[in-house]
Design a protein around this motif. Sequence first.
Motif, PDB file in Angstrom:
ATOM      1  N   TYR A 173       0.862  -1.273   0.194  1.00 39.25           N
ATOM      2  CA  TYR A 173      -0.364   0.258   0.072  1.00 39.25           C
ATOM      3  C   TYR A 173       1.031   1.447  -0.039  1.00 39.25           C
ATOM      4  O   TYR A 173       1.775   0.999   0.598  1.00 39.25           O
ATOM      5  N   VAL A 174       0.080   2.286  -0.159  1.00 39.00           N
ATOM      6  CA  VAL A 174       0.895   3.083  -0.192  1.00 39.00           C
ATOM      7  C   VAL A 174       0.177   4.346   1.115  1.00 39.00           C
ATOM      8  O   VAL A 174      -1.197   4.432   0.760  1.00 39.00           O
ATOM      9  N   VAL A 175       0.553   4.500   2.486  1.00 39.85           N
ATOM     10  CA  VAL A 175       0.256   4.568   3.367  1.00 39.85           C
ATOM     11  C   VAL A 175       0.793   5.965   3.791  1.00 39.85           C
ATOM     12  O   VAL A 175       1.618   6.725   3.386  1.00 39.85           O
ATOM     13  N   VAL A 176      -0.597   7.021   3.436  1.00 37.13           N
ATOM     14  CA  VAL A 176      -0.887   8.001   3.448  1.00 37.13           C
ATOM     15  C   VAL A 176      -1.427   8.936   4.725  1.00 37.13           C
ATOM     16  O   VAL A 176      -2.105   8.502   5.006  1.00 37.13           O
ATOM     17  N   ALA A 177      -0.723   9.223   5.955  1.00 39.28           N
ATOM     18  CA  ALA A 177      -1.261  10.475   6.883  1.00 39.28           C
ATOM     19  C   ALA A 177      -1.847  11.428   6.306  1.00 39.28           C
ATOM     20  O   ALA A 177      -1.367  12.187   5.534  1.00 39.28           O
ATOM     21  N   VAL A 178      -2.997  11.722   6.753  1.00 37.37           N
ATOM     22  CA  VAL A 178      -4.108  13.517   6.321  1.00 37.37           C
ATOM     23  C   VAL A 178      -4.513  14.028   7.036  1.00 37.37           C
ATOM     24  O   VAL A 178      -4.451  13.746   8.013  1.00 37.37           O
ATOM     25  N   SER A 179      -4.468  15.595   6.932  1.00 39.10           N
ATOM     26  CA  SER A 179      -4.138  16.647   7.733  1.00 39.10           C
ATOM     27  C   SER A 179      -6.045  17.210   7.098  1.00 39.10           C
ATOM     28  O   SER A 179      -5.409  17.347   6.187  1.00 39.10           O
ATOM     29  N   ILE A 180      -6.964  17.538   7.914  1.00 41.40           N
ATOM     30  CA  ILE A 180      -8.066  17.864   6.725  1.00 41.40           C
ATOM     31  C   ILE A 180      -8.331  19.130   7.974  1.00 41.40           C
ATOM     32  O   ILE A 180      -9.020  18.933   8.552  1.00 41.40           O
TER      33      ILE A 180
END
Length: 415
Positions: A173-180
């Motif tokens: 997987y492409v592991v993505v940390a997200v801030s919204i």
Amino acid sequence: MNTHPRHDVRVLSRQLVGHFAEHVAPCSTLPGDALHGDITTVTRVCLELTVDILEGREAGEKVARLQRAAANWAREGIPIDTVHHAVHEGFRLAFDLLVTQTDPTLRPENPAQLLLRILDTITPAVALAYVREHQAAVTEHHTAVHTLVSALLAGHPTSTMARAGGIEIEPSYVVVAVSIPPHPDESHPNVDGKVVARRKLRRLQAALAARGSGRVLSLLSVDGGTVLLPEALFADDELDAVFAELSEAAQVGITATASTAATAEISTTADRVHELLDTVLRLACPPGLYRFADLAMEYQLTRPGPGLDRLGTLLDPLDDHPDLLETLRRHMATGLSRRRTARQLQVHTNTVDYRLKRIAHLTGLDPAQPGGLWYLRAALVARTYRESDPSGAPAITRLGPNHWPDGMGKAFARR
């Protein structure tokens, strides 16, 4: 009212189902057991319900049977438009047959009005039961996904729960940390901010589902979280465009950090991308997708240890001179342009020169020399980890989007 067809309802039901299979396109694609099982049974219930209404009897028990059938259809994945099309087509035919076979002297004065009353009884019952069951199924799936993602992020075995939830785990997987960030309307005094936030999140989740063909795994709140993108579906050179699309869907500028990992390494990689995201937020970089190559130096500088502590103290001599610290930040942000720095600070260029000399005198680091400039930049990065508000939130007002000249953040990271 006496109607002749009451005892012929079973035969009539089979005739109508045959008509559905032959002439109603959505029904012709249904499995045979669904068409001749549930659909036939429900058609019969609808006909009996029609007879009851024609004869003035209560139809509550038959409505309940209809709702149970609609719930089964939702569980089996039969589309609701197929259900409604079949019900309406059936009543069009059935009502005509029932009315034409009724004693002419006993027919209703206004058949159309009666038909509308029957449909008004059945359509809401079917739709309500279907939607409730569908929502329950969606909730169950979301729960399974959340449980699976939580296990992957914790490094726990996941094969059993993946099979139980009917979810296929990808090899990498492409592991993505997200801030919204908050949507502007979340702070609007005349709008329910929680509703706005939930809608923002639903738009983002819908865009993810559409872009990833239902194979994307995520654990998101209205503020952000973790997303696992199947590497087979998302090429690295497409990721920036993907997150631009997600920002457009959410109607806010999303900030994210990403790194690719084998499934067994998701837990460790997730920790690293969230650490990188923390660095990005502390530096208040513009929204977008960042990789470790983009912020290698900044990330390394912010690792806890004596190096970070030492860098953080280099600017302490400027604590009593906020005008000097702000001049240094502006000077870095303008690409070392004295004129632009002076214009932003609304001072003369000679004043900028004087302040830069004072900075060199107080810190021992001359911004006019490459070595001094490097240490001053590094010190500004390290200082963001010392300048948080009392709640512990990142000092995002430091080195904000306007504080880096175009491309300087990434260019500086590569030096």
